[in-house]
Write a protein that holds these residues in place. Structure first.
Motif, PDB file in Angstrom:
ATOM      1  N   THR A  20      34.244  34.248  36.335  1.00  0.00           N
ATOM      2  CA  THR A  20      35.149  35.363  36.062  1.00  0.00           C
ATOM      3  C   THR A  20      35.170  35.746  34.594  1.00  0.00           C
ATOM      4  O   THR A  20      35.075  36.932  34.258  1.00  0.00           O
ATOM      5  CB  THR A  20      36.574  35.041  36.559  1.00  0.00           C
ATOM      6  OG1 THR A  20      36.517  34.789  37.968  1.00  0.00           O
ATOM      7  CG2 THR A  20      37.527  36.193  36.291  1.00  0.00           C
ATOM      8  N   GLU A  21      35.266  34.770  33.709  1.00  0.00           N
ATOM      9  CA  GLU A  21      35.317  35.078  32.272  1.00  0.00           C
ATOM     10  C   GLU A  21      34.037  35.777  31.813  1.00  0.00           C
ATOM     11  O   GLU A  21      34.082  36.785  31.106  1.00  0.00           O
ATOM     12  CB  GLU A  21      35.527  33.795  31.471  1.00  0.00           C
ATOM     13  CG  GLU A  21      35.671  34.018  29.984  1.00  0.00           C
ATOM     14  CD  GLU A  21      35.891  32.722  29.224  1.00  0.00           C
ATOM     15  OE1 GLU A  21      35.569  32.714  28.023  1.00  0.00           O
ATOM     16  OE2 GLU A  21      36.375  31.732  29.812  1.00  0.00           O
ATOM     17  N   LYS A  25      33.557  39.876  30.594  1.00  0.00           N
ATOM     18  CA  LYS A  25      32.902  40.259  29.340  1.00  0.00           C
ATOM     19  C   LYS A  25      31.750  41.212  29.606  1.00  0.00           C
ATOM     20  O   LYS A  25      31.576  42.216  28.906  1.00  0.00           O
ATOM     21  CB  LYS A  25      32.402  39.020  28.599  1.00  0.00           C
ATOM     22  CG  LYS A  25      33.502  38.180  27.998  1.00  0.00           C
ATOM     23  CD  LYS A  25      32.943  36.923  27.347  1.00  0.00           C
ATOM     24  CE  LYS A  25      34.046  36.016  26.852  1.00  0.00           C
ATOM     25  NZ  LYS A  25      33.509  34.754  26.305  1.00  0.00           N
TER      26      LYS A  25
END
Length: 146
Positions: A20-21, A25
């Motif tokens: 997810t991170e 981005k």
């Protein structure tokens, strides 16, 4: 900025691109690439089968059509930003859902208008790389009264 977009793609390819991170981005870089007209970045990010359905199906674009459109200065936004984004994963696919605010110059070239869109963007992992497969957007608010 172009260097950052391209270098980030390499970093995402080496890590779990659907984390997810990492994906948030990458998605922010997608928004920036649309804003500045980065054909090189989008050509690498978009799956060959990419398809975008715009507001009320007013426009439907393939990868080739989008890459042609963003070359035009009038297609580029003054600013683009996503917010209130959530990720929904199943296997090698993640759907990002959220809001995108887009500021563009009015035809007078002096004043900005802001539009807010609800979006769904579908990313798939292929051979360790994230590819954007599909986008659907729906305008939910505009400062121009539409």
């Amino acid at each position: 900025m172009m260097f950052f977009c391209c270098s980030f793609m390499g970093a995402v390819a080496q890590a779990d691109c659907l984390n997810t991170e990492n994906l948030l981005k990458l998605d922010a870089q997608y928004e920036t690439a649309l804003q500045v007209g980065s054909v090189q970045f989008l050509d690498k990010l978009l799956a060959p089968e990419f398809y975008w359905v715009h507001n009320l199906a007013s426009l439907q674009e393939t990868k080739a059509q989008l890459l042609m459109r963003i070359k035009k200065p009038e297609a580029q936004a003054h600013q683009r930003r996503s917010h209130d984004v959530s990720a929904h994963r199943l296997g090698n696919t993640v759907v990002l859902q959220g809001l995108s605010s887009v500021d563009k110059l009015n035809p007078d070239g002096k004043t900005l208008r802001t539009s807010r869109y609800q979006f769904m963007r579908t990313y798939v992992e292929q051979q360790g790389e994230c590819k954007l497969l599909a986008v659907q957007t729906m305008k939910v608010w505009s400062s121009e009264g539409n």
